[in-house]
Design a protein around this motif. Structure first.
Motif, short mmCIF file in Angstrom:
data_model
loop_
_atom_site.label_atom_id
_atom_site.label_comp_id
_atom_site.label_asym_id
_atom_site.label_seq_id
_atom_site.Cartn_x
_atom_site.Cartn_y
_atom_site.Cartn_z
N ALA A 101 15.63 -24.78 -56.10
CA ALA A 101 14.94 -23.82 -55.22
C ALA A 101 14.19 -22.80 -56.07
O ALA A 101 14.79 -22.03 -56.82
N VAL A 102 12.88 -22.84 -55.96
CA VAL A 102 12.06 -21.89 -56.72
C VAL A 102 11.08 -21.20 -55.78
O VAL A 102 10.77 -21.70 -54.70
N GLU A 103 10.63 -20.07 -56.22
CA GLU A 103 9.60 -19.36 -55.47
C GLU A 103 8.29 -19.44 -56.24
O GLU A 103 8.27 -19.16 -57.44
N GLU A 104 7.23 -19.86 -55.54
CA GLU A 104 5.93 -19.92 -56.18
C GLU A 104 5.32 -18.52 -56.18
O GLU A 104 5.00 -17.97 -55.14
N ILE A 105 5.21 -17.94 -57.36
CA ILE A 105 4.76 -16.56 -57.50
C ILE A 105 3.24 -16.49 -57.53
O ILE A 105 2.63 -15.55 -57.02
N TYR A 106 2.63 -17.51 -58.14
CA TYR A 106 1.18 -17.45 -58.32
C TYR A 106 0.66 -18.86 -58.60
O TYR A 106 1.34 -19.67 -59.22
N ARG A 107 -0.56 -19.10 -58.09
CA ARG A 107 -1.22 -20.38 -58.36
C ARG A 107 -2.72 -20.13 -58.56
O ARG A 107 -3.30 -19.28 -57.89
N PHE A 108 -3.28 -20.88 -59.48
CA PHE A 108 -4.72 -20.77 -59.73
C PHE A 108 -5.25 -22.16 -60.05
O PHE A 108 -4.58 -22.94 -60.74
N TYR A 109 -6.43 -22.46 -59.50
CA TYR A 109 -7.04 -23.77 -59.77
C TYR A 109 -8.54 -23.58 -59.90
O TYR A 109 -9.15 -22.84 -59.13
#
Lengths: 285, 132
Positions: free
Chosen positions: A254-262
């Motif tokens: 179980a992880v939390e996605e803190i940030y994403r960039f593409y």
């Protein structure tokens, strides 16, 4: 006790390093990319890890055609930037953590993953470009690095399943280290790209989006993916993405996605980046 | 050659550098690897043929290097990551190197990437290339 609290992935395109080193980050071509890493730099400044376990691939710089190890760990106290053919990047020397690295090596090898121990090697853009993206251009890097080099340049590569399981073994190693250390693990390389042959320039953004989604929510789906699917669907060199699975294996389910960039494209490559925190760590922070 | 049939042989316009090619290209890639040192780059640039004579290259491999025929170098066992030492020595970017292998001009190739890259549609299998 050492605490592995988060994982970060990013592409490691050499042209990104060249853009930084040559002062081109404000140019229209590059500005959107570097802007995408501003929240990342703020996150690192806040989280202040002591050590980054940095999973990358050597691009035929430290390892000659004589020997190509499948998994290798850098146990030296420092690693000099490699001269890849146009002079070494003007970035700080990468400081290692020999004691921690040796502990990981011993634990992981006895856990049946046969690391090659490296006591002297240079590090190429695969390692230094992620450092630049995370930390900008400081005089000294703000954390120590345990480099883990994975063969993705000479087939056969390790499978995605093996990479994920290696991540799990690395996590067990970290958890048995007695010093108090705040540790992040980074998986680098990818996303879509092919830089050789008549099919060069392939980008598959749908594949990349699914990969990013599954990295957080359903890594089991990625672990089962054969090399062929990466190479066919997202370009031959996209197979570097198996290194992201080492990062993911080291985290909680179980992880939390803190940030994403593409971003498409930097040079030949789709740039992807994600920050995942273990939920237990997110609560503590 | 290996007894194994490779599933990746069906990917068009792609050469997977495997253990067979590694053996075939060993001396070629060793030559590329030495170009990571400035003093070697200087000697190579002063007399390419003389420098290459230090390595056990085949005549085909030497000719491919002199012609900067990058796809031919790949066919003869060159590994793209070792080949980059030569292209960087020549002052080429990775984009220029990759573009040079596609048959497009540098400008066309750069524009394709600005437009989102080469589509996966029609580029999965050799059968698609043969028909198209």
């Amino acid at each position: 006790m050492a605490d592995l609290f988060a994982g970060v992935t990013t592409s490691h395109v050499p042209a990104i390093g060249a853009a930084l080193d040559n002062g081109k980050t404000a140019e229209p071509y590059w500005a959107p990319l570097f802007k995408g890493y501003e929240p990342t730099k703020a996150w690192f400044a806040k989280m202040k890890p002591d050590v980054a376990i940095l999973v990358y691939n050597d691009h035929a710089c430290a390892f000659s055609p004589d020997v190509v190890p499948t998994f290798a760990i850098g146990c030296a106290d420092e690693f000099l930037p490699a001269d890849e053919g146009w002079g070494a990047r003007p970035v700080p020397v990468v400081k290692g953590d020999p004691e921690f690295a040796s502990h990981i090596a011993q634990s992981v090898i006895l856990d049946e993953f046969d690391f090659t121990i490296i006591n002297n090697m240079t590090v190429d853009h695969g390692l230094t470009v992620p450092m630049s993206l995370m930390f900008g251009q400081p005089k000294e890097w703000p954390c120590r690095v345990v480099p883990i080099a994975v063969n993705v340049t000479q087939y056969p590569f390790p499978t995605g399943r093996r990479c994920y399981a290696l991540g799990q073994a690395i996590r067990r190693a970290v958890e048995t280290y007695e010093k108090d250390l705040r540790v992040v693990i980074m998986g680098t390389g990818g996303m879509s790209h092919q830089i050789h042959g008549p099919r060069a320039g392939l980008i598959n953004s749908d594949f990349d989006a699914r990969f990013l989604d599954n990295l957080t929510a359903d890594p089991a789906a990625l672990v089962a993916m054969p090399h062929l699917e990466y190479m066919r669907e997202a370009g031959a060199e996209s197979v570097e993405l198996i290194m992201w699975l080492i990062m993911r294996g080291a985290l909680d389910d179980a992880v939390e996605e803190i940030y994403r960039f593409y971003h498409v494209a930097a040079s030949n490559t789709a740039v992807g980046h994600i920050i995942l925190e273990n939920k237990r760590s997110a609560v503590r922070a | 050659m290996s007894q194994l049939k490779h599933d990746y042989d069906d990917i068009p316009g792609t050469t997977v550098f495997d253990a067979d090619l590694s053996r075939k290209g060993y001396h070629l890639n060793t030559f590329f690897f030495t170009l990571m040192k400035q003093e070697n780059r200087d000697v190579f640039k002063a007399d390419q043929t003389a420098y290459m004579s230090r390595f056990r290259l085949t005549e085909e491999q030497r000719a491919a290097v002199l012609a900067r025929d990058w796809n031919e170098m790949i066919r003869l066992g060159g590994n793209i990551f070792f080949m980059l030492k030569l292209s960087f020595s020549d002052g080429m970017s990775v984009q220029q190197l990759a573009g040079a292998m596609t048959g497009m001009t540098a400008q066309q190739y750069a524009q394709m990437l600005l437009d989102g890259g080469r589509s996966i549609e029609g580029n999965r299998s050799k059968s698609e290339w043969a028909n198209g």
